[in-house]
Design a protein around this motif. Structure first.
Motif, PDB file in Angstrom:
ATOM      1  N   TYR A  72       0.866  -1.160  -0.113  1.00 18.02           N
ATOM      2  CA  TYR A  72       0.075  -0.091   0.115  1.00 18.02           C
ATOM      3  C   TYR A  72       0.749   1.308   0.056  1.00 18.02           C
ATOM      4  CZ  TYR A  72      -4.610  -2.417   0.455  1.00 18.02           C
ATOM      5  OH  TYR A  72      -5.726  -3.188   0.246  1.00 18.02           O
ATOM      6  N   LEU A  73       0.450   2.330  -0.845  1.00 15.07           N
ATOM      7  CA  LEU A  73       1.250   3.621  -1.107  1.00 15.07           C
ATOM      8  C   LEU A  73       0.210   4.513  -0.778  1.00 15.07           C
ATOM      9  CD1 LEU A  73       3.534   2.856  -3.972  1.00 15.07           C
ATOM     10  CD2 LEU A  73       4.266   2.481  -1.711  1.00 15.07           C
ATOM     11  N   TYR A  74       0.812   5.697  -0.212  1.00 13.34           N
ATOM     12  CA  TYR A  74       0.060   7.024   0.176  1.00 13.34           C
ATOM     13  C   TYR A  74      -0.562   7.520  -1.319  1.00 13.34           C
ATOM     14  CZ  TYR A  74      -0.595  11.933   1.376  1.00 13.34           C
ATOM     15  OH  TYR A  74      -1.331  13.036   1.633  1.00 13.34           O
ATOM     16  N   GLU A  75      -1.871   7.842  -1.289  1.00 17.52           N
ATOM     17  CA  GLU A  75      -2.165   8.239  -2.519  1.00 17.52           C
ATOM     18  C   GLU A  75      -2.652  10.077  -2.248  1.00 17.52           C
ATOM     19  OE1 GLU A  75      -3.902   8.309  -6.661  1.00 17.52           O
ATOM     20  OE2 GLU A  75      -2.699   7.062  -5.295  1.00 17.52           O
ATOM     21  N   SER A  76      -3.592  10.083  -1.147  1.00 13.49           N
ATOM     22  CA  SER A  76      -3.874  11.472  -0.916  1.00 13.49           C
ATOM     23  C   SER A  76      -4.452  11.821   0.614  1.00 13.49           C
ATOM     24  CB  SER A  76      -4.873  11.905  -2.062  1.00 13.49           C
ATOM     25  OG  SER A  76      -6.082  11.275  -1.794  1.00 13.49           O
ATOM     26  N   CYS A  77      -4.550  12.928   1.032  1.00 14.68           N
ATOM     27  CA  CYS A  77      -5.446  13.275   2.257  1.00 14.68           C
ATOM     28  C   CYS A  77      -6.504  13.488   1.798  1.00 14.68           C
ATOM     29  CB  CYS A  77      -4.754  14.204   2.911  1.00 14.68           C
ATOM     30  SG  CYS A  77      -5.435  14.928   4.459  1.00 14.68           S
ATOM     31  N   GLU A  78      -7.691  12.752   2.233  1.00 11.85           N
ATOM     32  CA  GLU A  78      -9.064  12.995   1.867  1.00 11.85           C
ATOM     33  C   GLU A  78      -9.732  14.169   2.763  1.00 11.85           C
ATOM     34  OE1 GLU A  78     -10.592  10.852  -0.832  1.00 11.85           O
ATOM     35  OE2 GLU A  78      -8.630  11.457  -1.257  1.00 11.85           O
ATOM     36  N   GLU A  79      -9.385  14.090   4.234  1.00 10.50           N
ATOM     37  CA  GLU A  79     -10.089  14.771   5.092  1.00 10.50           C
ATOM     38  C   GLU A  79      -9.105  15.394   6.089  1.00 10.50           C
ATOM     39  OE1 GLU A  79     -14.812  13.247   4.803  1.00 10.50           O
ATOM     40  OE2 GLU A  79     -13.262  12.332   6.339  1.00 10.50           O
ATOM     41  N   ILE A  80      -9.452  16.496   6.628  1.00 12.67           N
ATOM     42  CA  ILE A  80      -8.653  16.836   7.817  1.00 12.67           C
ATOM     43  C   ILE A  80      -9.994  17.459   8.858  1.00 12.67           C
ATOM     44  CG2 ILE A  80      -7.132  18.836   8.805  1.00 12.67           C
ATOM     45  CD1 ILE A  80      -5.778  18.958   5.928  1.00 12.67           C
ATOM     46  N   ASP A  81      -9.797  16.731   9.957  1.00 12.10           N
ATOM     47  CA  ASP A  81     -10.854  17.015  11.033  1.00 12.10           C
ATOM     48  C   ASP A  81     -12.202  16.688  10.440  1.00 12.10           C
ATOM     49  OD1 ASP A  81      -8.673  17.185  13.038  1.00 12.10           O
ATOM     50  OD2 ASP A  81      -8.975  19.725  12.652  1.00 12.10           O
ATOM     51  N   ASP A  82     -12.187  15.687   9.522  1.00 10.27           N
ATOM     52  CA  ASP A  82     -13.410  15.096   9.121  1.00 10.27           C
ATOM     53  C   ASP A  82     -14.244  16.258   7.954  1.00 10.27           C
ATOM     54  OD1 ASP A  82     -13.662  12.560  10.304  1.00 10.27           O
ATOM     55  OD2 ASP A  82     -13.998  13.571  12.170  1.00 10.27           O
ATOM     56  N   ARG A  83     -13.263  17.100   7.703  1.00  7.02           N
ATOM     57  CA  ARG A  83     -13.689  18.032   6.508  1.00  7.02           C
ATOM     58  C   ARG A  83     -12.989  17.864   5.381  1.00  7.02           C
ATOM     59  NH1 ARG A  83     -13.273  23.649   9.927  1.00  7.02           N
ATOM     60  NH2 ARG A  83     -11.428  22.750  10.676  1.00  7.02           N
ATOM     61  N   ARG A  84     -13.584  17.559   4.193  1.00 11.46           N
ATOM     62  CA  ARG A  84     -12.951  17.221   3.082  1.00 11.46           C
ATOM     63  C   ARG A  84     -12.174  18.443   2.563  1.00 11.46           C
ATOM     64  NH1 ARG A  84     -13.742  12.827   0.695  1.00 11.46           N
ATOM     65  NH2 ARG A  84     -13.212  12.663  -1.799  1.00 11.46           N
ATOM     66  N   VAL A  85     -10.879  17.838   2.087  1.00 16.45           N
ATOM     67  CA  VAL A  85     -10.036  18.878   1.467  1.00 16.45           C
ATOM     68  C   VAL A  85     -10.502  19.316   0.078  1.00 16.45           C
ATOM     69  CG1 VAL A  85      -7.580  19.052   0.883  1.00 16.45           C
ATOM     70  CG2 VAL A  85      -8.165  17.569   2.521  1.00 16.45           C
ATOM     71  N   LYS A  86     -10.416  20.756   0.062  1.00 22.51           N
ATOM     72  CA  LYS A  86     -11.010  21.294  -1.168  1.00 22.51           C
ATOM     73  C   LYS A  86     -10.104  21.166  -2.362  1.00 22.51           C
ATOM     74  CE  LYS A  86     -13.612  24.835   1.166  1.00 22.51           C
ATOM     75  NZ  LYS A  86     -13.876  26.347   1.391  1.00 22.51           N
ATOM     76  N   LYS A  87     -10.468  21.043  -3.407  1.00 32.31           N
ATOM     77  CA  LYS A  87      -9.896  20.752  -4.427  1.00 32.31           C
ATOM     78  C   LYS A  87      -8.555  21.540  -4.952  1.00 32.31           C
ATOM     79  CE  LYS A  87     -10.645  19.317  -9.586  1.00 32.31           C
ATOM     80  NZ  LYS A  87     -11.620  19.131 -10.694  1.00 32.31           N
ATOM     81  N   GLN A  88      -8.877  22.912  -4.684  1.00 33.08           N
ATOM     82  CA  GLN A  88      -7.928  23.715  -5.166  1.00 33.08           C
ATOM     83  C   GLN A  88      -6.855  23.694  -4.182  1.00 33.08           C
ATOM     84  OE1 GLN A  88     -11.001  24.467  -4.316  1.00 33.08           O
ATOM     85  NE2 GLN A  88     -11.263  26.472  -3.058  1.00 33.08           N
ATOM     86  N   PHE A  89      -6.855  22.986  -2.941  1.00 33.77           N
ATOM     87  CA  PHE A  89      -5.753  23.064  -2.210  1.00 33.77           C
ATOM     88  C   PHE A  89      -5.094  21.402  -2.030  1.00 33.77           C
ATOM     89  CE2 PHE A  89      -8.572  26.193   0.194  1.00 33.77           C
ATOM     90  CZ  PHE A  89      -7.902  27.156  -0.231  1.00 33.77           C
ATOM     91  N   LYS A  90      -5.747  20.645  -3.003  1.00 33.41           N
ATOM     92  CA  LYS A  90      -5.444  19.321  -2.773  1.00 33.41           C
ATOM     93  C   LYS A  90      -3.741  18.973  -3.004  1.00 33.41           C
ATOM     94  CE  LYS A  90      -7.609  14.937  -2.992  1.00 33.41           C
ATOM     95  NZ  LYS A  90      -8.517  14.319  -1.493  1.00 33.41           N
ATOM     96  N   ASP A  91      -3.314  19.253  -4.090  1.00 35.37           N
ATOM     97  CA  ASP A  91      -2.102  19.023  -4.349  1.00 35.37           C
ATOM     98  C   ASP A  91      -0.816  19.394  -3.212  1.00 35.37           C
ATOM     99  OD1 ASP A  91      -2.559  17.827  -6.811  1.00 35.37           O
ATOM    100  OD2 ASP A  91      -2.253  19.632  -7.889  1.00 35.37           O
ATOM    101  N   SER A  92      -1.127  20.762  -2.693  1.00 37.70           N
ATOM    102  CA  SER A  92      -0.225  20.979  -1.706  1.00 37.70           C
ATOM    103  C   SER A  92      -0.399  20.513  -0.209  1.00 37.70           C
ATOM    104  CB  SER A  92      -0.367  22.700  -1.604  1.00 37.70           C
ATOM    105  OG  SER A  92      -1.588  23.110  -1.190  1.00 37.70           O
TER     106      SER A  92
END
Length: 217
Positions: free
Chosen positions: A181-201
Motif C-alpha cells: 500500500y502506497l500513500y495516494e492523498s489526504c481526503e479529510e482533515i478533522d473530518d472536513r473534506r480537503v478542497k480541490k484547489q488545495f489538494k496538491d499542496s
C-alpha cells in the motif's frame, strides 16, 4: 402376460417418481452451500472498531498471533496491554482480499496501549515462501474500505497529530501498488473534506508529516 408387463411398468414408474421426489426434497439449500464456502465477502464502507465488543470469527486468529509473536500465549489475563493475551480485546483481523484465507494474508489492527503504544497500529501481512512478511505498517487506524479495480481494496487510514497543542486528524487514502500500500492523498482533515484547489499542496505536506514523524513503517 400383458397384465404382468403393464403392472411392472407402473411399479417401475412409481419407483422412479418417488426417488426423484425424495432427491428434490432433500437437496441441500443454496444458502447452506454459500455459508460453507471458503469465500468470504468483505464488508466495505466506513466503520468503527470497538475492541470491547470485538470477537475472533475466522478460527485462525490465535494461531496467527502466536506465529507472529504478537501476543503472550502464556497470559490468560486479557486486561494487561503490556503483556497482551491472544485476545480480541487487543487484536482485530480483516481479510486482505476477497476469497483469500487469513493464513495467506491479512490486515491486523492493534489496540492503542498495547506494549505502551500511544496509537493504534495497523499491520498488513502476506505469506511468502511459508513465512508471514510485514508488507506495511501504520501508526493509525483503519476507518474505511473501498472497492478498487484490483483485488485489494483502497484503504482510508486515520492519523492523529498535535499541531500547536491541538489534536488534528487526517484521513488518508492508500492504494495497492507494486505489492504494497502506497500513500495516494489526504481526503479529510478533522473530518472536513480537503478542497480541490488545495489538494496538491496538502497532499505533499501530509505525506512529509507521515514520513518525518514515522507514521509509516
Amino acid at each position: 402376460m400383458k397384465k404382468f408387463l403393464v403392472l411392472s411398468i407402473i411399479i417401475f414408474s412409481v419407483g422412479i417418481v418417488t426417488y426423484l421426489l425424495y432427491k428434490y426434497l432433500n437437496a441441500p439449500e443454496e444458502g447452506n452451500a454459500t455459508e460453507n464456502s471458503s469465500t468470504t465477502e468483505i464488508p466495505r464502507g466506513k466503520f468503527e472498531i470497538d475492541f470491547n465488543k470485538n470477537n475472533f470469527t475466522f478460527g485462525e486468529e490465535e494461531d496467527l498471533l502466536k506465529e507472529l509473536k504478537e501476543c503472550d500465549s502464556t497470559n490468560e489475563n486479557d486486561r494487561d496491554p503490556f503483556r497482551p493475551a491472544c485476545s480480541p480485546r487487543f487484536f482485530k483481523f480483516f481479510p486482505l482480499d476477497d476469497g483469500g484465507s487469513l493464513r495467506n494474508g491479512f490486515i491486523l489492527l492493534i489496540k492503542a496501549t498495547v506494549r505502551g503504544s500511544e496509537t493504534r497500529k495497523l499491520k498488513i501481512f502476506q505469506r511468502e515462501k511459508g513465512t508471514l512478511v510485514l508488507v506495511n505498517g501504520f501508526n493509525g487506524t483503519l476507518i474505511e474500505r473501498r472497492k478498487s479495480v484490483s483485488k485489494y481494496d483502497d484503504l482510508i487510514i486515520r492519523f492523529g497529530n498535535r499541531i500547536d497543542n491541538i489534536l488534528r486528524h487526517f484521513n488518508c487514502l492508500f492504494k495497492w501498488k507494486g505489492g504494497k500500500y502506497l500513500y495516494e492523498s489526504c481526503e479529510e482533515i478533522d473530518d472536513r473534506r480537503v478542497k480541490k484547489q488545495f489538494k496538491d499542496s496538502i497532499n505533499m505536506e501530509i505525506k512529509t508529516m507521515l514520513d518525518k514523524e514515522h507514521y509509516l513503517f
